[in-house]
Design an enzyme around this catalytic site. Structure first.
Site, mmCIF file in Angstrom:
data_model
loop_
_atom_site.group_PDB
_atom_site.id
_atom_site.type_symbol
_atom_site.label_atom_id
_atom_site.label_comp_id
_atom_site.label_asym_id
_atom_site.label_seq_id
_atom_site.Cartn_x
_atom_site.Cartn_y
_atom_site.Cartn_z
ATOM 1 N N GLU A 1 7.329 -37.831 -8.972
ATOM 2 C CA GLU A 1 8.164 -38.906 -8.447
ATOM 3 C C GLU A 1 8.202 -40.048 -9.454
ATOM 4 O O GLU A 1 7.411 -40.069 -10.408
ATOM 5 C CB GLU A 1 7.624 -39.386 -7.094
ATOM 6 N N ALA B 1 4.789 -41.428 -9.286
ATOM 7 C CA ALA B 1 3.726 -40.459 -8.991
ATOM 8 C C ALA B 1 3.927 -39.222 -9.855
ATOM 9 O O ALA B 1 4.583 -38.274 -9.449
ATOM 10 C CB ALA B 1 3.735 -40.074 -7.506
ATOM 11 N N SER C 1 1.183 -37.947 -12.863
ATOM 12 C CA SER C 1 -0.183 -37.425 -12.918
ATOM 13 C C SER C 1 -0.941 -37.730 -11.637
ATOM 14 O O SER C 1 -1.821 -36.971 -11.221
ATOM 15 C CB SER C 1 -0.919 -38.015 -14.124
ATOM 16 N N ILE D 1 12.638 -33.262 -12.440
ATOM 17 C CA ILE D 1 12.567 -31.932 -11.842
ATOM 18 C C ILE D 1 13.342 -30.925 -12.696
ATOM 19 O O ILE D 1 14.571 -30.996 -12.815
ATOM 20 C CB ILE D 1 13.100 -31.939 -10.393
ATOM 21 N N GLN E 1 -0.511 -25.242 -55.197
ATOM 22 C CA GLN E 1 -1.740 -25.162 -54.400
ATOM 23 C C GLN E 1 -1.683 -26.060 -53.165
ATOM 24 O O GLN E 1 -2.243 -25.717 -52.113
ATOM 25 C CB GLN E 1 -2.946 -25.532 -55.265
ATOM 26 N N GLN F 1 7.957 -31.218 -42.783
ATOM 27 C CA GLN F 1 7.688 -31.924 -44.028
ATOM 28 C C GLN F 1 7.868 -31.005 -45.242
ATOM 29 O O GLN F 1 8.409 -31.416 -46.271
ATOM 30 C CB GLN F 1 6.263 -32.486 -44.008
ATOM 31 N N GLY G 1 11.312 -30.772 -46.542
ATOM 32 C CA GLY G 1 11.916 -31.944 -47.163
ATOM 33 C C GLY G 1 13.087 -32.462 -46.351
ATOM 34 O O GLY G 1 13.063 -32.439 -45.118
ATOM 35 N N GLU H 1 3.494 -30.782 -16.969
ATOM 36 C CA GLU H 1 2.436 -29.953 -16.367
ATOM 37 C C GLU H 1 1.041 -30.437 -16.766
ATOM 38 O O GLU H 1 0.122 -29.647 -16.977
ATOM 39 C CB GLU H 1 2.635 -28.471 -16.717
#
Length: 396
Positions: free
Chosen positions: A132, A135, A137, A170, A290, A352, A355, A379
């Site tokens: 909601e 409301a 968590s 929802i 590397q 990244q 590029g 969730e």
């Protein structure tokens, strides 16, 4: 691009899971849906997934499902593979399971017969309505109320509830055929005063027209209940047992959220590897540097760390079902937190490495960058998972 399946050799899976993963890895790359309109595309994905039998993994066998009971490892494999190819396809699949999960767990035989076979075929689109405006968590703070209609004077019985209130964020809002709605039936009792109900989309007093646009297109809406009358037979599960039912439903699917994040991370890693091998600069490929190799190594380790926690949570939940349904809330929280956070890092690094191309609309890593962000919130946000894990650690 075919999704990887080497991880299916891990001991968390059995031969049925491995066969499922291979079949889906072959099927998914062949499917194509125009996702420019997320609502239309989600409906098309539901129809496609239903026609080819994948939605049968969202319900138990007695109601048209593929397996005797909901299997967390199968759900993880399905979501991981679908998310590798299309996060919206994963979304369509996941909401069929989450939206009908409470009916699987607590529905009457009549309710299960009316909804679950249709979910498995893709004939009905499901939705889960808990959050909601104030409301999320904190489910106990919900204000949507379900009041009993005036009882018959002679018998003291009642035959209807009236819903009033608002649900928001929802998934499948506005395209679902039915909603599993959680509402207060005892306003003063907090989480112990919540009851679940099945509300058909065509019910009078339900308005689903307020759609919510988000950074990665998904069909979301606000639901408004204004004197929305539903039959008493729409009650889902025990009176005032809705919070427990919601948490049980989320427990089943939380590890599968980790699976979706894992699929997106695997796709980002695959895109990064492909790009690094092809992109030439300073007389060599990007993969020859590397620094690139170190970054790809870090990404691979993050993916595997998330995978192990995800598969462990799903395996423990499935094993627990054999012994009376042992809850794996902490393990699922670890999986969800780690997989979503790691996926965010992996996708960011993949972008990244691309590029300037990484932020170009239409590039896969660009869309993944938008898609992954919401998984760290819905969730159960990362911070909520941390609280669950921390309390468990303190309790020993």
């Amino acid at each position: 691009m075919r999704s990887p399946t080497q991880h299916l050799a891990l001991p968390f899976f059995d031969e049925a899971h491995r066969a499922l993963g291979e079949r889906l890895a072959d099927w998914a790359p062949q499917q194509s849906v125009d996702e420019s309109d997320d609502r239309r595309a989600c409906k098309e994905w539901v129809a496609l997934l239903g026609t080819h039998g994948w939605l049968r993994y969202c319900v138990p066998a007695e109601h048209g499902g593929a397996l005797e009971r909901l299997d967390s490892r199968a759900l993880v494999i399905l979501r991981e593979t679908l998310a590798f190819h299309s996060p919206l396809a994963d979304f369509a699949f996941a909401m069929q399971g989450l939206g009908s999960g409470a009916i699987t767990l607590a529905g009457t035989p009549a309710q299960q017969a009316a909804y679950l076979p249709a979910v498995a075929r893709g004939a009905k689109i499901a939705a889960f309505a808990l959050s909601e405006p104030d409301a999320g968590s904190d489910a106990g703070a919900m204000k949507t109320e379900a009041t009993r209609a005036d009882p018959a004077r002679a018998t003291g019985t009642f035959d209807a509830y009236t819903l009033n209130g608002t649900k928001t964020w929802i998934s499948n809002g506005g395209i679902a055929d039915f909603y599993c709605v959680f509402a207060k039936t005892d306003v003063a009792a907090g989480t112990r005063g919540i009851t679940a109900f099945i509300v058909d989309a065509a019910t009078g007093g339900l308005d689903t027209s307020e759609h919510i646009a988000v950074m990665a297109p998904h069909p979301l809406a606000t639901l408004k209940f204004d004197q929305c009358t539903i039959p008493a037979s729409a009650q889902l599960g025990a009176l005032n047992g809705g919070f427990k039912l919601a948490m049980q439903t989320l427990d089943i699917f939380r590890a599968s959220v980790a699976g979706a994040a894992l699929g997106m991370a695997r796709r980002a890693l695959a895109e990064a590897v492909s790009h690094a091998k092809q992109r030439r600069m300073f007389g060599q490929t990007l993969a020859d540097f590397q620094l690139t190799q170190a970054r790809l190594g870090e990404m691979a380790a993050l993916v595997d760390a998330a995978a192990l926690l995800t598969y462990r949570a799903a395996w423990l939940r499935d094993e627990g079902e054999k012994h009376g349904g042992v809850r794996v809330t902490t393990e699922a929280a670890m999986a969800k937190m780690t997989a979503t956070e790691n996926a965010q890092r992996v996708i960011d690094m993949a972008l990244q490495l691309h590029g300037g191309l990484g932020v170009k609309v239409g590039m896969k890593v660009e869309s993944l960058y938008r898609d992954i962000r919401s998984l760290r919130i819905y969730e159960g946000a990362t911070e909520v998972q941390q609280l669950i894990i921390g309390k468990s650690v303190l309790q020993g």
